[in-house]
Design a protein around this motif. Structure first.
Motif: not given
Length: 417
Positions: A339-350
């Protein structure tokens, strides 16, 4: 689509978004990206430990992962040039997937005792082509999904990514009890065909803003564009630190489990295959939670959960060889880490500009990979010096600096920078 499913989607519209074809592509591409990582990580560690290679040398082999930390150096090629087949993203993706499968075959035919230099070379080639695949897949996902879909798409990508890691790690270790490691690597190379098939059948994202036309536009402008962003240096520091404790802890888990007396079969069945269910649940739960909390809420909640999972390894170090404790620790770590990596990668994509997606995303994920490669290299020596309980204690405290940046980078009830 069945009437029952349509009715469920009408009651909870995000369900239809989670089950769309684009989400399936994100999941399968995640699987293809996650598969090679364990083959130059924990599976290679187990192979070398079986062969009698020293623990300190095993730790140093983490340096073959350097391509993950400097992939931004060749990422502009994937933004600038368009292959003559399948389009800009799919053409490059199929090419690197074929090269990656061949490199895995070469690694499997090497000998870690008789030819350690060849093992290092082939492992470096695997990580180079694996990092190249990551570059193109990240760019594809950013261009294929809308901003509203990034959170759930990233969560399902991470779910597939972790599934690929677990299949390669768990399945590979179980198979290694029945066949040579060389044959295990052949099987894993064959499984790369899942990613290639996904590439052949998925649609090419539209080219909305054209491609860079010259050296400045393809190499210089992506970095200038990013550093025009508000708080750019703090953002880079946050990306470096957000998962550093979790990454350092997991860098040496394979020797840790073996030192506690767990067999390769037990590690494969409990740590990897049992953990698959926690990863899948974590991906689905992460997607659903971020649809409710938004990206900022996910960064906060999942960040503290992944830090809270590290002390479980301290408990396991004192408990010793106990399968039930092992299962509990791994379930929590996989759930929170995914879950932490999911939020992390979505943040970078944004943060990326769609014209320079490959280059800017590669820069951010390269920084994300620094703890896994550079900082993880001395973890073998650190674990030898401190002992397992104190080693994991240090990893827990190293998770704090990244969380302390959240009020600035992504204030609660605010918008992420």
């Amino acid at each position: 689509m069945s009437p029952l499913f349509q009715q469920l989607c009408s009651l909870y519209p995000p369900l239809g978004q989670l089950c769309s074809p684009r989400m399936l592509v994100a999941f399968l591409m995640g699987f293809s990206c996650g598969l090679p990582l364990m083959l130059t990580g924990q599976v290679l560690q187990a192979w070398m430990k079986d062969a009698g290679v020293e623990l300190t040398v095993i730790g140093l082999y983490a340096l073959v992962g350097l391509p993950y930390t400097c992939k931004f150096l060749w990422a502009p090629v994937f933004d600038r040039f368009i292959p003559s087949f399948l389009g800009r993203r799919r053409g490059w993706l199929l090419s690197v997937q074929i090269a990656l499968a061949l490199a895995l075959v070469g690694l499997g035919q090497s000998d870690p005792v008789a030819m350690p230099w060849l093992v290092a070379l082939m492992a470096a080639l695997v990580t180079f082509f694996s990092a190249s695949q990551d570059i193109v897949v990240d760019a594809y996902r950013r261009e294929d999904l809308s901003d509203a879909e990034l959170g759930s798409g990233s969560a399902l990508y991470i779910s597939g990514y972790r599934l690929g890691m677990l299949l390669a790690g768990g399945g590979g270790l179980i198979l290694a009890d029945f066949m040579p490691f060389s044959r295990v690597y052949l099987i894993m190379a064959f499984l790369m065909g899942i990613g290639a098939a996904t590439t052949l059948f998925c649609p090419e994202p539209p080219l909305r803003q054209g491609t860079p036309k010259n050296f400045r536009e393809s190499v210089i402008e992506p970095f200038l564009d990013f550093f025009r962003h508000n708080r750019a240096l703090l953002i880079l520091l946050f990306i470096l630190l957000y998962k550093i404790g979790d990454q350092m802890a997991t860098a040496m888990t394979m020797p840790f489990y073996l030192d506690l007396g767990f067999s390769k079969k037990e590690i494969g069945a409990v740590v990897k295959l049992f953990g698959t269910w926690a990863v899948i649940l974590g991906g689905i739960a992460g997607a659903a939670i971020m649809l409710r909390t938004g990206l900022v809420g996910g960064l906060w909640l999942f960040g503290f959960l992944q830090m809270a999972s590290i002390p479980g390894f301290i408990v396991l170090a004192f408990v010793g060889h106990d399968l039930s404790w092992l299962a509990a620790v791994i379930a929590f770590e996989n759930l929170s880490g995914g879950m932490g990596t999911a939020a992390y990668t979505a943040y970078m994509a944004s943060l990326t500009n769609v014209r320079f997606t490959a280059t800017q995303y590669a820069l951010l994920t390269s920084i994300m990979g620094v703890p896994r490669v550079i900082i993880a290299a001395p973890t073998g020596w650190l674990a030898d010096t401190l002992g397992w309980p104190l080693f994991f204690t240090v990893c827990t405290f190293l998770a704090l600096p990244g969380l302390m940046l959240l009020p600035v980078i992504a204030p609660w009830r605010g918008k992420a920078d």
